[in-house]
Design a protein around this motif. Structure first.
Motif, PDB file in Angstrom:
ATOM      1  N   ILE A  90     -14.348 -27.338 -24.224  1.00  0.00           N
ATOM      2  CA  ILE A  90     -13.585 -26.463 -25.115  1.00  0.00           C
ATOM      3  C   ILE A  90     -12.555 -27.309 -25.861  1.00  0.00           C
ATOM      4  O   ILE A  90     -11.714 -27.955 -25.236  1.00  0.00           O
ATOM      5  N   GLU A  91     -12.647 -27.321 -27.180  1.00  0.00           N
ATOM      6  CA  GLU A  91     -11.787 -28.181 -27.997  1.00  0.00           C
ATOM      7  C   GLU A  91     -10.398 -27.605 -28.224  1.00  0.00           C
ATOM      8  O   GLU A  91      -9.426 -28.329 -28.257  1.00  0.00           O
ATOM      9  N   ASN A  92     -10.302 -26.295 -28.404  1.00  0.00           N
ATOM     10  CA  ASN A  92      -9.014 -25.669 -28.684  1.00  0.00           C
ATOM     11  C   ASN A  92      -8.155 -25.664 -27.420  1.00  0.00           C
ATOM     12  O   ASN A  92      -8.554 -25.099 -26.399  1.00  0.00           O
ATOM     13  N   PRO A  93      -6.979 -26.303 -27.446  1.00  0.00           N
ATOM     14  CA  PRO A  93      -6.149 -26.415 -26.238  1.00  0.00           C
ATOM     15  C   PRO A  93      -5.745 -25.067 -25.635  1.00  0.00           C
ATOM     16  O   PRO A  93      -5.768 -24.915 -24.417  1.00  0.00           O
ATOM     17  N   LEU A  94      -5.398 -24.080 -26.473  1.00  0.00           N
ATOM     18  CA  LEU A  94      -5.006 -22.782 -25.937  1.00  0.00           C
ATOM     19  C   LEU A  94      -6.180 -22.098 -25.253  1.00  0.00           C
ATOM     20  O   LEU A  94      -6.042 -21.588 -24.141  1.00  0.00           O
ATOM     21  N   THR A  95      -7.319 -22.109 -25.890  1.00  0.00           N
ATOM     22  CA  THR A  95      -8.506 -21.490 -25.291  1.00  0.00           C
ATOM     23  C   THR A  95      -8.837 -22.167 -23.973  1.00  0.00           C
ATOM     24  O   THR A  95      -9.164 -21.497 -22.982  1.00  0.00           O
ATOM     25  N   ARG A  96      -8.733 -23.491 -23.912  1.00  0.00           N
ATOM     26  CA  ARG A  96      -9.018 -24.214 -22.672  1.00  0.00           C
ATOM     27  C   ARG A  96      -8.065 -23.770 -21.562  1.00  0.00           C
ATOM     28  O   ARG A  96      -8.471 -23.538 -20.430  1.00  0.00           O
ATOM     29  N   LYS A  97      -6.780 -23.618 -21.885  1.00  0.00           N
ATOM     30  CA  LYS A  97      -5.793 -23.202 -20.875  1.00  0.00           C
ATOM     31  C   LYS A  97      -6.068 -21.788 -20.373  1.00  0.00           C
ATOM     32  O   LYS A  97      -5.965 -21.521 -19.176  1.00  0.00           O
ATOM     33  N   VAL A  98      -6.428 -20.888 -21.289  1.00  0.00           N
ATOM     34  CA  VAL A  98      -6.759 -19.525 -20.883  1.00  0.00           C
ATOM     35  C   VAL A  98      -7.983 -19.554 -19.970  1.00  0.00           C
ATOM     36  O   VAL A  98      -8.025 -18.875 -18.943  1.00  0.00           O
ATOM     37  N   ARG A  99      -8.954 -20.362 -20.314  1.00  0.00           N
ATOM     38  CA  ARG A  99     -10.168 -20.463 -19.484  1.00  0.00           C
ATOM     39  C   ARG A  99      -9.886 -21.134 -18.147  1.00  0.00           C
ATOM     40  O   ARG A  99     -10.539 -20.834 -17.150  1.00  0.00           O
ATOM     41  N   TYR A 100      -8.915 -22.048 -18.098  1.00  0.00           N
ATOM     42  CA  TYR A 100      -8.491 -22.600 -16.806  1.00  0.00           C
ATOM     43  C   TYR A 100      -8.049 -21.457 -15.898  1.00  0.00           C
ATOM     44  O   TYR A 100      -8.455 -21.369 -14.738  1.00  0.00           O
ATOM     45  N   LEU A 101      -7.207 -20.579 -16.437  1.00  0.00           N
ATOM     46  CA  LEU A 101      -6.711 -19.460 -15.647  1.00  0.00           C
ATOM     47  C   LEU A 101      -7.853 -18.537 -15.247  1.00  0.00           C
ATOM     48  O   LEU A 101      -7.944 -18.117 -14.084  1.00  0.00           O
ATOM     49  N   ASP A 102      -8.742 -18.238 -16.179  1.00  0.00           N
ATOM     50  CA  ASP A 102      -9.903 -17.403 -15.869  1.00  0.00           C
ATOM     51  C   ASP A 102     -10.727 -18.004 -14.731  1.00  0.00           C
ATOM     52  O   ASP A 102     -11.167 -17.306 -13.816  1.00  0.00           O
ATOM     53  N   LYS A 103     -10.936 -19.310 -14.788  1.00  0.00           N
ATOM     54  CA  LYS A 103     -11.742 -19.998 -13.779  1.00  0.00           C
ATOM     55  C   LYS A 103     -11.071 -19.930 -12.405  1.00  0.00           C
ATOM     56  O   LYS A 103     -11.729 -19.690 -11.394  1.00  0.00           O
ATOM     57  N   LEU A 104      -9.756 -20.134 -12.363  1.00  0.00           N
ATOM     58  CA  LEU A 104      -9.038 -20.065 -11.087  1.00  0.00           C
ATOM     59  C   LEU A 104      -9.117 -18.666 -10.492  1.00  0.00           C
ATOM     60  O   LEU A 104      -9.340 -18.508  -9.286  1.00  0.00           O
ATOM     61  N   VAL A 105      -8.957 -17.655 -11.328  1.00  0.00           N
ATOM     62  CA  VAL A 105      -9.064 -16.266 -10.857  1.00  0.00           C
ATOM     63  C   VAL A 105     -10.480 -15.998 -10.353  1.00  0.00           C
ATOM     64  O   VAL A 105     -10.673 -15.370  -9.308  1.00  0.00           O
ATOM     65  N   ASP A 106     -11.465 -16.501 -11.068  1.00  0.00           N
ATOM     66  CA  ASP A 106     -12.857 -16.333 -10.669  1.00  0.00           C
ATOM     67  C   ASP A 106     -13.120 -16.995  -9.311  1.00  0.00           C
ATOM     68  O   ASP A 106     -13.765 -16.403  -8.446  1.00  0.00           O
ATOM     69  N   GLU A 107     -12.613 -18.192  -9.125  1.00  0.00           N
ATOM     70  CA  GLU A 107     -12.790 -18.889  -7.844  1.00  0.00           C
ATOM     71  C   GLU A 107     -12.102 -18.145  -6.715  1.00  0.00           C
ATOM     72  O   GLU A 107     -12.641 -18.048  -5.609  1.00  0.00           O
ATOM     73  N   LEU A 108     -10.931 -17.592  -6.980  1.00  0.00           N
ATOM     74  CA  LEU A 108     -10.214 -16.806  -5.982  1.00  0.00           C
ATOM     75  C   LEU A 108     -11.043 -15.590  -5.587  1.00  0.00           C
ATOM     76  O   LEU A 108     -11.239 -15.310  -4.402  1.00  0.00           O
ATOM     77  N   ALA A 109     -11.561 -14.889  -6.577  1.00  0.00           N
ATOM     78  CA  ALA A 109     -12.371 -13.696  -6.323  1.00  0.00           C
ATOM     79  C   ALA A 109     -13.661 -14.025  -5.587  1.00  0.00           C
ATOM     80  O   ALA A 109     -14.168 -13.210  -4.822  1.00  0.00           O
ATOM     81  N   LYS A 110     -14.175 -15.229  -5.796  1.00  0.00           N
ATOM     82  CA  LYS A 110     -15.418 -15.622  -5.125  1.00  0.00           C
ATOM     83  C   LYS A 110     -15.191 -16.085  -3.688  1.00  0.00           C
ATOM     84  O   LYS A 110     -16.136 -16.447  -3.002  1.00  0.00           O
ATOM     85  N   GLY A 111     -13.926 -16.099  -3.263  1.00  0.00           N
ATOM     86  CA  GLY A 111     -13.643 -16.421  -1.875  1.00  0.00           C
ATOM     87  C   GLY A 111     -13.442 -17.891  -1.568  1.00  0.00           C
ATOM     88  O   GLY A 111     -13.425 -18.278  -0.397  1.00  0.00           O
ATOM     89  N   LYS A 112     -13.276 -18.702  -2.593  1.00  0.00           N
ATOM     90  CA  LYS A 112     -13.033 -20.127  -2.333  1.00  0.00           C
ATOM     91  C   LYS A 112     -11.728 -20.301  -1.572  1.00  0.00           C
ATOM     92  O   LYS A 112     -10.799 -19.510  -1.713  1.00  0.00           O
ATOM     93  N   LYS A 113     -11.661 -21.369  -0.796  1.00  0.00           N
ATOM     94  CA  LYS A 113     -10.435 -21.680  -0.072  1.00  0.00           C
ATOM     95  C   LYS A 113      -9.355 -22.097  -1.064  1.00  0.00           C
ATOM     96  O   LYS A 113      -9.627 -22.765  -2.059  1.00  0.00           O
TER      97      LYS A 113
END
Length: 121
Positions: A90-113
């Protein structure tokens, strides 16, 4: 990831307060807690509970939210696919940061440690 000007504007103007309830529902539905969600947000942004709540109360856009954040240096370790896009491409820095947060929330929901989510393991 090529992003249109319209997508950039939509992402910049979306408010954190409008997305937060969806994050919370997602993690709680999978047996995780609000406190764990807050821990993930704090790790990524540096915001304590008071600052995060203030940004929500003032209906801060994602642009403002991430402009005020002190992004964790470990955020660059967040890779993979979210919403059909490879985060590291992802080239756009803001979009990348939002997706970082999305990914962390997704990992949390998937039960990762938590150690793996916070890239400390």
């Amino acid at each position: 990831m090529k992003i249109t000007p319209e997508h950039k504007e939509r992402m910049a103007k979306m408010t954190f307060a409008s997305v937060y309830p969806h994050y919370l529902i997602k993690v709680e539905r999978k047996g995780r807690t609000k406190e764990e969600l807050h821990q993930v947000i704090t790790w990524l942004t540096g915001f304590d509970d008071k600052k995060r709540q203030a940004l929500m109360d003032e209906k801060a856009t994602f642009e403002t939210f991430f402009n005020e954040a002190e992004l964790n240096p470990g955020a660059e370790l967040i890779t993979g696919v979210i919403c059909g896009y490879r985060i590291e491409e992802i080239e756009n820095p803001l979009t990348r940061k939002v997706r970082y947060l999305d990914k962390l929330v997704d990992e949390l929901a998937k039960g990762k440690k938590m150690e793996k989510i916070l890239r400390t393991a």
